[in-house]
Enzyme design. Structure first.
Site, PDB file in Angstrom:
ATOM      1  N   ILE A 136      68.811  55.956  13.746  1.00 41.09           N
ATOM      2  CA  ILE A 136      70.083  56.459  13.243  1.00 41.09           C
ATOM      3  C   ILE A 136      70.420  57.823  13.843  1.00 41.09           C
ATOM      4  O   ILE A 136      71.613  58.138  14.035  1.00 41.09           O
ATOM      5  CB  ILE A 136      70.065  56.517  11.691  1.00 41.09           C
ATOM      6  N   TYR A 137      69.421  58.611  14.147  1.00 40.09           N
ATOM      7  CA  TYR A 137      69.692  59.901  14.789  1.00 40.09           C
ATOM      8  C   TYR A 137      70.333  59.693  16.152  1.00 40.09           C
ATOM      9  O   TYR A 137      71.393  60.267  16.462  1.00 40.09           O
ATOM     10  CB  TYR A 137      68.393  60.697  14.930  1.00 40.09           C
ATOM     11  N   ASP A 138      69.702  58.863  16.983  1.00 46.48           N
ATOM     12  CA  ASP A 138      70.256  58.576  18.308  1.00 46.48           C
ATOM     13  C   ASP A 138      71.662  57.997  18.209  1.00 46.48           C
ATOM     14  O   ASP A 138      72.574  58.389  18.949  1.00 46.48           O
ATOM     15  CB  ASP A 138      69.370  57.577  19.060  1.00 46.48           C
ATOM     16  N   THR A 140      73.938  58.265  15.839  1.00 49.32           N
ATOM     17  CA  THR A 140      74.983  59.185  15.379  1.00 49.32           C
ATOM     18  C   THR A 140      75.245  60.297  16.385  1.00 49.32           C
ATOM     19  O   THR A 140      76.391  60.747  16.521  1.00 49.32           O
ATOM     20  CB  THR A 140      74.631  59.781  14.004  1.00 49.32           C
ATOM     21  N   LYS A 141      74.234  60.739  17.107  1.00 49.53           N
ATOM     22  CA  LYS A 141      74.477  61.755  18.145  1.00 49.53           C
ATOM     23  C   LYS A 141      75.339  61.160  19.265  1.00 49.53           C
ATOM     24  O   LYS A 141      76.247  61.817  19.786  1.00 49.53           O
ATOM     25  CB  LYS A 141      73.162  62.290  18.702  1.00 49.53           C
TER      26      LYS A 141
END
Length: 276
Positions: A136-138, A140-141
């Site tokens: 989810i970090y990747d 959303t970035k």
């Protein structure tokens, strides 16, 4: 020069960028959820009243605030979308309303995700490598990058920065050989991105690299041999400090596009970890 707003100004990257821009003559206003040396506005990135107050009169924005990889699994995915994507969209809209001329977004090399996994050679990582988000970090970035790049009126720049958080010195030195970067070099890249208003796009920001693309197969088989040939002085630094010389390197981050277009020249490599 002018007035620059920096989100995430109490963090490792944001505070380094704030100090760099202040030293170069910019009037810096920081915004973070936590107090800090460079933070003028303390509050949530999603607060519309604070957003309007913080961006009033701004010439440039550096958006470094985000939920990061260590938060994955500890906070709900909806929070990642709310902070990293929706708040970025709102910040961009506010920047347009306030007449901001330059928007620099601090992204991460983590967006390359599964594309960083080697097979029979080290992965050469530059802007031509297609991101394959893995969490989810990747996701959303990368989604925020897309929003930023769509706002052409803001002359947007996306900086995908390499690993730069605190680690034990032997690990940090090893990472600086091929996949790490010093916060001071990150700050330099942001200053150049803010100053060079005629340049936009996406740039990979990493430390100084001694390897070439022709090394990728041997780096995966015998990185120590490549290092001995390319940078014997760095091998000597590792040996003097009793640090293991990497036997295998899985990826190399290449900042040559940022060097060519922004004038970025990282100087704090593995040797600087030993000298610190």
């Amino acid at each position: 020069m002018g007035r620059v707003v920096i989100t995430g100004s109490s963090g490792i990257v944001g505070s380094a960028v704030a100090a760099e821009l202040h030293a170069s003559g910019w009037t810096v206003l920081g915004w973070d959820a936590r107090p800090g040396r460079w933070t003028d506005h303390v509050g949530d990135l999603r607060d519309p009243a604070l957003r309007a107050r913080a961006l009033a009169g701004a010439d440039a924005v550096v958006h470094a605030a985000a939920l990061h990889a260590p938060h994955v699994g500890r906070v709900p995915d909806e929070d990642f979308r709310s902070v990293n994507v929706e708040a970025t969209a709102a910040l961009l809209d506010q920047a347009v309303r306030c007449g901001v001329r330059r928007f620099v977004y601090t992204s991460s090399t983590s967006v390359y995700g599964h594309a960083l996994v080697p097979r029979d050679r080290a992965v050469w990582v530059d802007e031509t490598l297609d991101p394959l988000p893995r969490d989810i970090y990747d996701e959303t970035k990368l989604a925020a990058e897309t929003l930023v790049r769509a706002h052409e009126a803001l002359s947007p720049v996306v900086l995908r920065i390499a690993r730069c958080f605190p680690e034990p010195r032997p690990i940090r030195a090893a990472h600086r050989l091929h996949r790490g970067v010093d916060p001071r070099d990150v700050a330099q890249a942001h200053r150049m991105a803010v100053d060079r208003a005629g340049v936009d796009g996406v740039f990979t920001i990493a430390g100084p690299v001694v390897f070439t693309r022709s090394d990728v197969e041997e780096l995966w088989r015998d990185a120590a041999a490549v290092l001995g040939r390319r940078a014997p002085e760095l091998v000597a630094v590792f040996e003097r400090n009793g640090w293991p010389v990497p036997e295998r390197i899985d990826r190399v981050y290449d900042s040559s596009a940022a060097t060519a277009k922004l004038g970025y020249r990282p100087v704090h490599g593995a040797a600087s970890v030993a000298a610190a």
